[in-house]
Write an enzyme that holds these catalytic residues in place. Sequence first.
Site, short mmCIF file in Angstrom:
data_model
loop_
_atom_site.label_atom_id
_atom_site.label_comp_id
_atom_site.label_asym_id
_atom_site.label_seq_id
_atom_site.Cartn_x
_atom_site.Cartn_y
_atom_site.Cartn_z
N CYS A 2 -75.92 -23.40 10.10
CA CYS A 2 -74.94 -23.29 11.47
C CYS A 2 -74.60 -22.67 12.13
O CYS A 2 -75.20 -21.07 11.49
CB CYS A 2 -73.10 -24.06 10.37
SG CYS A 2 -72.53 -24.79 9.72
N ARG A 27 -83.08 -21.59 11.98
CA ARG A 27 -81.44 -21.88 11.21
C ARG A 27 -81.07 -22.63 10.20
O ARG A 27 -80.91 -22.39 9.36
CB ARG A 27 -80.08 -21.07 11.49
CG ARG A 27 -79.84 -19.86 12.09
CD ARG A 27 -78.69 -19.72 12.85
NE ARG A 27 -77.51 -19.21 12.43
CZ ARG A 27 -77.66 -18.07 11.95
NH1 ARG A 27 -77.48 -17.60 12.46
NH2 ARG A 27 -75.88 -17.99 11.10
N TRP A 76 -75.39 -27.05 9.79
CA TRP A 76 -76.04 -27.81 7.94
C TRP A 76 -74.92 -27.62 6.69
O TRP A 76 -73.25 -26.86 6.69
CB TRP A 76 -76.55 -26.72 7.71
CG TRP A 76 -77.21 -26.07 6.70
CD1 TRP A 76 -78.38 -26.63 6.42
CD2 TRP A 76 -76.69 -26.08 4.81
NE1 TRP A 76 -79.00 -26.98 5.01
CE2 TRP A 76 -78.13 -26.21 4.49
CE3 TRP A 76 -75.77 -25.80 4.17
CZ2 TRP A 76 -78.16 -26.60 3.03
CZ3 TRP A 76 -75.96 -25.13 3.17
CH2 TRP A 76 -76.88 -25.91 2.85
N ASN A 101 -68.90 -21.87 11.12
CA ASN A 101 -69.18 -21.55 10.01
C ASN A 101 -68.65 -20.99 8.99
O ASN A 101 -67.67 -20.18 9.24
CB ASN A 101 -70.53 -20.51 10.75
CG ASN A 101 -71.37 -20.60 11.44
OD1 ASN A 101 -71.03 -22.10 11.78
ND2 ASN A 101 -72.31 -20.28 12.09
N GLY A 102 -68.75 -21.93 7.82
CA GLY A 102 -68.70 -21.44 6.22
C GLY A 102 -67.91 -22.11 5.88
O GLY A 102 -68.28 -22.96 5.84
N GLU A 485 -93.91 -16.76 -5.04
CA GLU A 485 -93.92 -16.85 -3.82
C GLU A 485 -94.86 -17.40 -3.58
O GLU A 485 -94.68 -18.45 -2.44
CB GLU A 485 -94.41 -15.42 -3.11
CG GLU A 485 -94.43 -15.53 -1.85
CD GLU A 485 -93.10 -16.18 -1.08
OE1 GLU A 485 -91.78 -15.70 -2.11
OE2 GLU A 485 -92.87 -15.99 0.03
N LYS A 489 -93.19 -20.76 -1.87
CA LYS A 489 -93.97 -21.57 -0.71
C LYS A 489 -94.30 -22.87 -0.51
O LYS A 489 -94.12 -23.43 0.39
CB LYS A 489 -95.15 -20.87 0.16
CG LYS A 489 -94.82 -18.93 0.69
CD LYS A 489 -93.77 -19.16 1.81
CE LYS A 489 -92.35 -18.90 1.37
NZ LYS A 489 -91.51 -18.12 1.61
N GLU A 492 -91.41 -25.65 -0.89
CA GLU A 492 -90.67 -25.52 0.39
C GLU A 492 -91.17 -26.67 1.45
O GLU A 492 -90.04 -27.07 2.29
CB GLU A 492 -89.90 -24.21 0.51
CG GLU A 492 -88.84 -22.94 -0.07
CD GLU A 492 -89.00 -21.74 0.65
OE1 GLU A 492 -88.31 -21.74 1.31
OE2 GLU A 492 -89.99 -20.67 0.93
N HIS A 508 -98.11 -20.59 -24.10
CA HIS A 508 -96.89 -21.36 -24.46
C HIS A 508 -96.08 -22.58 -23.97
O HIS A 508 -94.27 -22.06 -24.05
CB HIS A 508 -95.98 -19.79 -24.92
CG HIS A 508 -96.49 -18.69 -24.89
ND1 HIS A 508 -96.75 -18.55 -26.57
CD2 HIS A 508 -97.86 -17.22 -24.64
CE1 HIS A 508 -97.13 -17.36 -26.92
NE2 HIS A 508 -97.80 -16.93 -25.30
N LYS A 607 -82.42 -21.43 6.93
CA LYS A 607 -82.31 -20.07 7.12
C LYS A 607 -81.92 -18.70 6.50
O LYS A 607 -82.22 -18.28 5.44
CB LYS A 607 -83.55 -20.22 8.50
CG LYS A 607 -83.72 -18.40 9.48
CD LYS A 607 -84.69 -18.18 8.23
CE LYS A 607 -85.86 -17.27 8.23
NZ LYS A 607 -87.11 -16.78 7.32
N1 HGA Z 1 -68.22 -25.65 5.90
C1 HGA Z 1 -68.42 -26.98 7.61
C2 HGA Z 1 -69.57 -25.67 8.02
C3 HGA Z 1 -71.10 -25.64 7.09
C4 HGA Z 1 -71.36 -24.73 7.23
O1 HGA Z 1 -70.93 -23.12 7.84
N2 HGA Z 1 -72.89 -24.14 7.23
O2 HGA Z 1 -73.57 -22.96 7.08
C5 HGA Z 1 -68.70 -28.24 7.39
O3 HGA Z 1 -69.54 -28.27 6.33
O4 HGA Z 1 -68.97 -28.62 8.30
#
Ligand code: HGA
Length: 612
Positions: A2, A27, A76, A101-102, A485, A489, A492, A508, A607
């Site tokens: 986020c 990000r 996110w 965020n969080g 790596e 890559k 991803e 093996h 990111k």
């Molecule tokens: N928990 C919140 C924010 C998610 C977040 O910080 N993502 O990097 C949500 O799910 O909206």
Amino acid sequence: MCGIVGAIADRDVVPVLIEGLKRLEYRGYDSAGIAVVDANAGDVRRVRRTGRVAEMEAAAQAEHFASRLGIGHTRWATHGGVTEGNAHPHVSHGELALVHNGIIENHDEQRDRLRKLGYAFESQTDTEVIAHLIHYYRAQGNSLLAALQHAVKELRGAYAIAVIDKRDPDRMVAARMGCPLLVGLGEGENFVASDVSAIVSSTRRVIFLEEGDTAELTRDGVKVFDANGAEIQRDVHVSDVSLASLELGPYRHFMQKEIHEQPRAVADTIEAVMDNRGFSASLFGADADAVMRDVEAVQILACGTSYYAGLVARYWIESIVGIPCAVDIASEYRYRDVVANPKQLVVTISQSGETLDTMEALKYAKSLGHERTLSICNVPESAIPRASRLVYYTRAGAEIGVASTKAFTTQLVALFTLTCTLAKLRGKLDGDIEQSHLEGLRQLPGSVQHALNLEPQIVAWAEKFASKQHALFLGRGMHYPIALEGALKLKEISYIHAEAYPAGELKHGPLALVDSDMPVVVIAPNDMLLEKVKSNIQEVRARGGEMFVFADADSHFGESEQVHVIRTPRHVGVLSPIVHAIPVQLLAYHAALARGTDVDKPRNLAKSVTVE
Ligand code: HGA
């Protein structure tokens, strides 16, 4: 992950919010939104959309959003699906809007309590509880700042928060715990952002909020308060992030641009060593000599690509310094019983300096009594270097593509510098050897450029890969992490399933997978394991597998219908893993391009991984 941007100004801030969110797109996110206080209507207005910022921008334009106070967010999802209703900003009672965020760990408990107090919930997010909690404390007669300060005391988990309230159109408040947040200082206008890139076209003067800080922003000033609520002066930093590093220029993707920036990024990262005319502890910080001199072992902690950089460093440290080196995935280390060793140097590696698992692993190591801590990081003043005693900044410049490229190679340069420094402190690097390692580093940008020149040959290979479902990567010794790596890559960004094995491990198990549909990439420079790798290649060949071999000028490989070889132009000794990282990056990039995936923003990935 986020991203947050907020602005309070004497001009319309909507373009500032939209530009900021676009700069935070790298990000990784799945929805975006803004909320503004509409001074004329005395209202909070918001617009949210799943998908790209551009779609949300179009909706904001259609609805003629304009305001001198607003907040924006790229989400996110962690709690609650990717829906417009779960996108931020979240609003309480049509009065107060918040971005976060969080992760709030006690969101269930808070939701139950707020429901009993009459609050209705519109989303499945953990975030919405914060909006209602602040609203609740507002309703008790608190100022916006005091309501925020009361609310955060009741949250468990990690947050960066920005809040606006229509009843207070001349103020924004913010708080930080566990997730980065900074305040940008302008002339008659001020900003908040999770990352300086979001506000760099408005100001470069920033204050990094510390854990537990809250802040109050008006147009004319900013006040910061510590975790106890006492006003505090935090240092003002002037960011040197360049706008050019945030823009694509002539390239099609940031990943392509960043792959091609590696000769410069490597040269910039070794500049301090070259200026110093040799390896010395002072490259890592003022008290590095005392910290490093009697180090008996090294413990590296990292995630993803940074972890693979650590795996290469283990070979260097054990062979050049002659001390044990352990490398752990940060999210595993932090939850296992670790035998502490105060003479161990704990090295964390993180491009962003925000990676939550790495930060928590560092905190855990410190809680066990590890005081010798070093961070290798690409973002100055970010959280992990600030929590470490020593730091070596890679000078890759902003890395926007989700798939790390120039951060990886510059991390390797930093780790090689660390290796040589530790060796020198232990009397293991006599003058001639030091000079030859310095010369190797001096030549490295040129060798990386030579590897980049292989691109046209790699494009031809990538086209063959594009139609495959699986790929195998093989390497031995210090090139095994490069195989890891390369596989990472490829998966991803192209979504081709790829696995990496030490070539000796083939028989093996993984050999059972080999047939003509399974391309096998082999990293095979001319080192002491070359003959072994050649035997492993015969094992694949005998089972009808098609091989794609990256070798250097000195490895003699016969090409055949089944064995394709691309030669890196010269052998660079112990620095060879750095040069061999380039062709595997190019292979993944061009395979993804041929498959038409979203190279810079691969699905489901972000990111800076700032949640657990
Ligand atoms: N928990 C919140 C924010 C998610 C977040 O910080 N993502 O990097 C949500 O799910 O909206």
